[in-house]
Write a protein that holds these residues in place. Structure first.
Motif, PDB file in Angstrom:
ATOM      1  N   THR A   7      -9.981  11.991  49.313  1.00 17.94           N
ATOM      2  CA  THR A   7      -9.585  11.114  48.213  1.00 17.94           C
ATOM      3  C   THR A   7      -9.496  11.894  46.910  1.00 17.94           C
ATOM      4  N   ALA A   8      -8.364  11.763  46.210  1.00 13.53           N
ATOM      5  CA  ALA A   8      -8.200  12.444  44.927  1.00 13.53           C
ATOM      6  C   ALA A   8      -9.014  11.741  43.853  1.00 13.53           C
ATOM      7  N   ARG A   9      -9.616  12.556  42.970  1.00 11.61           N
ATOM      8  CA  ARG A   9     -10.414  12.012  41.863  1.00 11.61           C
ATOM      9  C   ARG A   9      -9.609  12.148  40.573  1.00 11.61           C
ATOM     10  N   ILE A  10      -9.510  11.058  39.837  1.00  9.74           N
ATOM     11  CA  ILE A  10      -8.728  11.048  38.598  1.00  9.74           C
ATOM     12  C   ILE A  10      -9.634  10.634  37.453  1.00  9.74           C
ATOM     13  N   LEU A  11      -9.583  11.412  36.364  1.00 13.72           N
ATOM     14  CA  LEU A  11     -10.309  11.065  35.152  1.00 13.72           C
ATOM     15  C   LEU A  11      -9.348  10.375  34.196  1.00 13.72           C
ATOM     16  N   CYS A  12      -9.670   9.147  33.804  1.00 10.71           N
ATOM     17  CA  CYS A  12      -8.872   8.392  32.830  1.00 10.71           C
ATOM     18  C   CYS A  12      -9.603   8.370  31.498  1.00 10.71           C
ATOM     19  N   ASN A  44      -7.792   2.591  41.665  1.00  9.97           N
ATOM     20  CA  ASN A  44      -8.712   2.306  42.770  1.00  9.97           C
ATOM     21  C   ASN A  44      -8.003   1.538  43.886  1.00  9.97           C
ATOM     22  N   ASP A  45      -7.129   0.603  43.497  1.00  8.15           N
ATOM     23  CA  ASP A  45      -6.381  -0.168  44.497  1.00  8.15           C
ATOM     24  C   ASP A  45      -5.457   0.728  45.319  1.00  8.15           C
ATOM     25  N   GLU A  46      -5.026   1.856  44.733  1.00  2.00           N
ATOM     26  CA  GLU A  46      -4.149   2.795  45.432  1.00  2.00           C
ATOM     27  C   GLU A  46      -4.934   3.820  46.256  1.00  2.00           C
ATOM     28  N   GLY A  47      -6.269   3.702  46.232  1.00  2.00           N
ATOM     29  CA  GLY A  47      -7.090   4.586  47.059  1.00  2.00           C
ATOM     30  C   GLY A  47      -7.629   5.804  46.342  1.00  2.00           C
ATOM     31  N   ASP A  95       4.209   1.423  38.116  1.00  2.00           N
ATOM     32  CA  ASP A  95       4.964   2.064  39.199  1.00  2.00           C
ATOM     33  C   ASP A  95       5.283   3.514  38.841  1.00  2.00           C
ATOM     34  N   LEU A  96       5.697   3.722  37.592  1.00  2.00           N
ATOM     35  CA  LEU A  96       5.989   5.081  37.132  1.00  2.00           C
ATOM     36  C   LEU A  96       4.711   5.913  37.064  1.00  2.00           C
ATOM     37  N   LEU A  97       3.621   5.301  36.623  1.00  2.00           N
ATOM     38  CA  LEU A  97       2.329   5.992  36.554  1.00  2.00           C
ATOM     39  C   LEU A  97       1.924   6.512  37.936  1.00  2.00           C
ATOM     40  N   LEU A  98       1.983   5.644  38.929  1.00  2.00           N
ATOM     41  CA  LEU A  98       1.573   6.035  40.285  1.00  2.00           C
ATOM     42  C   LEU A  98       2.505   7.081  40.875  1.00  2.00           C
ATOM     43  N   ALA A  99       3.820   6.927  40.626  1.00  2.00           N
ATOM     44  CA  ALA A  99       4.783   7.909  41.140  1.00  2.00           C
ATOM     45  C   ALA A  99       4.548   9.276  40.518  1.00  2.00           C
ATOM     46  N   THR A 100       4.255   9.302  39.216  1.00  2.00           N
ATOM     47  CA  THR A 100       4.005  10.562  38.506  1.00  2.00           C
ATOM     48  C   THR A 100       2.735  11.233  39.022  1.00  2.00           C
ATOM     49  N   ILE A 101       1.685  10.448  39.198  1.00  2.00           N
ATOM     50  CA  ILE A 101       0.421  10.993  39.700  1.00  2.00           C
ATOM     51  C   ILE A 101       0.610  11.601  41.087  1.00  2.00           C
ATOM     52  N   LYS A 102       1.280  10.870  41.975  1.00  2.00           N
ATOM     53  CA  LYS A 102       1.471  11.356  43.343  1.00  2.00           C
ATOM     54  C   LYS A 102       2.329  12.624  43.369  1.00  2.00           C
ATOM     55  N   ALA A 103       3.349  12.673  42.502  1.00  2.00           N
ATOM     56  CA  ALA A 103       4.206  13.861  42.439  1.00  2.00           C
ATOM     57  C   ALA A 103       3.418  15.072  41.961  1.00  2.00           C
ATOM     58  N   ARG A 104       2.573  14.882  40.945  1.00  2.00           N
ATOM     59  CA  ARG A 104       1.781  16.004  40.410  1.00  2.00           C
ATOM     60  C   ARG A 104       0.743  16.472  41.422  1.00  2.00           C
TER      61      ARG A 104
END
Length: 271
Positions: free
Chosen positions: A2-7, A23-26, A111-120
């Protein structure tokens, strides 16, 4: 894994919404309300990506990015994305100069936030896989060299063995003869570089005195045996001066294995 993200976001409601969405996206999410809190988190926690607001109290986003890139080298490869309500050309240029990876504007398009995170994160995975393949090739070349000659004798000097335990294990796996020496014993082991093929030293005040003694005695020139492992307290001018005085190599924290193996391979080929 699981990837850890700091907001990092000073608006409580928005920070909570972003964390819930991630969190909902895992994803596993850590949060901070300003740059000061973020830096404290990053001193002790591993993260895979950082989302950071620009306009915040105490320590703003630009300063946070600058501090992460300059003082927390363990996070050098972590993607850093700005969240901002303002994205002028000047803001974008300032961020790019400091090493930001992307910008997302407010209000947040999730949607753009999640797409950007996954791409990075995918980009980081590709780079990591490439580096691992490169490391395997160097590792195999090293094992071949060791079949041709005598094992390299290597000393590792630090104030705590745990700091360099991964390096010690990797070198022993290659068949090197490895000895750990506490830096407090350098005064009694002044000839340690003389009696080993390579000598890795983690920089400290005590190590600095030891190197100064070698330089003063003119016993470092022409060797290439000494490898200084530099933390973030060793600036570029000091490293350059030490190399000019005869210190063989320097490697910056977090001491990438590929850089260490390159030096080992070179030493093995010179046997």
């Amino acid at each position: 894994m699981t990837a850890r993200i700091l907001c990092v976001e000073d608006e409580d409601l928005l920070r909570s919404d972003i964390a819930e969405e991630l969190n909902d996206e895992g994803f596993e999410t850590l949060t901070a309300s300003n740059g000061k809190e973020a830096i404290e988190v990053l001193k002790h926690e591993h993260v895979d990506l950082i989302l950071c607001d620009i306009m915040m109290p105490l320590v703003d986003g630009m300063t946070t990015l600058k501090l992460v890139r300059e003082r927390l080298p363990q996070h050098n490869e972590v993607p850093f994305i700005f969240l901002t309500a303002k994205s002028t050309r000047e803001d974008i240029l300032s961020g790019k100069k400091l090493g930001v990876d992307d910008y997302l504007t407010k209000p947040i398009d999730y949607d753009l936030l999640l797409a950007t995170i996954k791409a990075r994160l995918s980009q980081v995975d590709r780079i990591r896989e490439t580096n691992e393949e490169r490391l395997k090739r160097i590792y195999n070349a090293l094992k071949d060299e060791h079949h041709k000659g005598q094992p390299l004798s290597i000393s590792l000097i630090a104030n705590m063995e745990k700091y360099i335990l991964p390096i010690e294990h990797a070198l022993k796996d290659l068949g090197c003869l490895v000895e750990f020496v506490h830096e407090a014993h350098l005064a009694q082991r002044k000839d340690i570089a003389e009696h080993n093929d390579l000598c890795f030293l983690v920089y400290s005040k005590q190590v600095h005195f030891y190197l100064s003694g070698l330089i003063k005695a003119k016993t470092t020139h022409g060797r290439g045996k000494i490898v200084l492992l530099c933390n973030d307290h060793v600036d570029a001018n000091l490293k350059e001066a030490l190399i000019e005085q005869g210190i063989g190599y320097t490697i910056d924290y977090p001491y990438p294995p590929v850089e260490i193996f390159k030096i080992i391979l070179k030493a093995a080929q010179q046997q």
